[in-house]
Enzyme design. Structure first.
Site, PDB file in Angstrom:
ATOM      1  N   LEU A   1       8.029  76.380 -10.385  1.00  0.00           N
ATOM      2  CA  LEU A   1       8.876  74.982 -10.399  1.00  0.00           C
ATOM      3  C   LEU A   1       9.959  74.950  -9.486  1.00  0.00           C
ATOM      4  CD1 LEU A   1       9.456  73.055 -13.650  1.00  0.00           C
ATOM      5  CD2 LEU A   1      11.079  72.858 -11.806  1.00  0.00           C
TER       6      LEU A   1
ATOM      7  N   HIS B   1      19.082  83.263 -12.745  1.00  0.00           N
ATOM      8  CA  HIS B   1      20.161  82.781 -11.771  1.00  0.00           C
ATOM      9  C   HIS B   1      20.816  81.739 -12.233  1.00  0.00           C
ATOM     10  CE1 HIS B   1      20.669  80.962  -7.916  1.00  0.00           C
ATOM     11  NE2 HIS B   1      20.562  82.007  -7.334  1.00  0.00           N
TER      12      HIS B   1
END
Length: 337
Positions: free
Chosen positions: A127, A231
């Protein structure tokens, strides 16, 4: 809103390549390599061309399209079953407890064990939303459209689904986790290993990675600190997955230590809550929804305003145009969050 999700086509290669160059590394499913992306598109087109109800080794690539301009501004991928071509490796976090009577102390040590427990799962991944479009709920449109696609082709997907989130990457593009563990056995930095994996797969991990468990206490502090951490740019994606019912169950990525989330496919919230209805009117509605129609290469999804009517639903004209539907057509829909 002028955006819709649709199945990717070969002509989308350049747009995917340009987006791949914006990922900043560590994004295995969207490598900045034209040949790899072209192979993904070819594999997706083959999967979309196979109209049967069997679970195979399929990859479906979808894109977010601005219907006013024709520009592709986002993408995602669905893998029907991981671990078919080569093993699907994860690290499983476990704990070893030992007791010393002489010292009268109990020691608990966290360990990382190389695992293929998740083989056979479906995977949602890849994505990416163009930085210029990160507003208006487009990330959710991309993410949730995947589950409506799975619902429309349920037999093509496994009973458990996973999602890997990118781990922490430093400002230089390196991975503290890789540098502290795997990098010591492979003679290559994180960028090299990540690029090789994206193009050639991770069989080299099986060939070279030691098979015995790794005590996390033996890793550098900066490597231990990022185990299971997403992240910073992936925290919103992690919340979206949690809202769908995905959970972190102590599996992490072997490259960057990012968390792997899992869920029973039929318990995915967007999939479970969706309904099928017939369009009985083209008219503005009061309820915000995500609406999908079509199968395989004809699948499309977008945001819409709908209302329940006798015998079906009404849908606003803009959404009907983006979906290419009319009165009498059947659609799937789920409330917008």
């Amino acid at each position: 809103m002028s955006f819709r999700m649709r199945a990717a086509r070969g002509k989308d290669l350049q747009a995917l390549y340009e987006m791949a160059k914006l990922t900043g590394g560590g994004f295995t499913n969207l490598p900045a390599d034209r040949a790899s992306l072209a192979a993904k598109l070819a594999r997706s087109e083959a999967a979309l061309g196979r109209d049967d109800a069997s679970l195979g080794d399929d990859l479906f690539v979808m894109v977010l399209e601005n219907t006013n301009t024709g520009e592709v501004r986002g993408t995602c991928q669905l893998f029907s079953q991981v671990g078919r071509k080569w093993p699907f490796y994860s690290y499983r976090i476990g704990t070893l407890t030992q007791h010393s009577q002489e010292l009268d102390r109990t020691f608990r040590a966290d360990m990382l064990s190389l695992s293929t427990d998740l083989e056979g799962c479906s995977e949602v991944g890849g994505l990416f939303l163009h930085p210029g479009e990160r507003a208006g709920g487009l990330g959710l449109l991309i993410a949730r459209s995947r589950y409506l696609f799975m619902r429309a082709h349920r037999a093509r997907f496994a009973d458990r689904t996973l999602a890997e989130l990118r781990g922490v990457i430093d400002e230089a593009g390196g991975s503290p986790f890789w540098d502290g563990l795997a990098g010591k056995f492979f003679g290559m930095n994180f960028q090299q290993a990540d690029a090789f994996n994206a193009i050639h797969g991770n069989q080299f991990i099986a060939d070279l990675m030691p098979k015995h468990p790794i005590y996390t206490a033996m890793l550098p502090e900066n490597a231990r600190a990022v185990i299971g951490a997403p992240h910073p740019s992936g925290r919103a994606a992690m919340r979206m997955l949690e809202n769908e019912g995905f959970r972190f169950e102590n599996y992490i990525d072997i490259f960057d230590g990012g968390p792997t989330m899992t869920v029973e496919t039929d318990r995915i919230r967007s999939l479970a809550d969706a309904r099928d209805d017939t369009i009985v009117a083209i008219a503005d509605g009061e309820t915000k929804a995500l609406v999908a129609t079509g199968r395989l290469a004809e699948f499309t999804a977008c945001y819409a305003q709908i209302d329940e009517r006798e015998g079906g639903i009404a849908i606003d004209a803009g959404a009907a145009r983006r979906l290419g539907v009319k009165v009498g057509d059947n659609v799937s829909h789920v409330p917008r969050w």
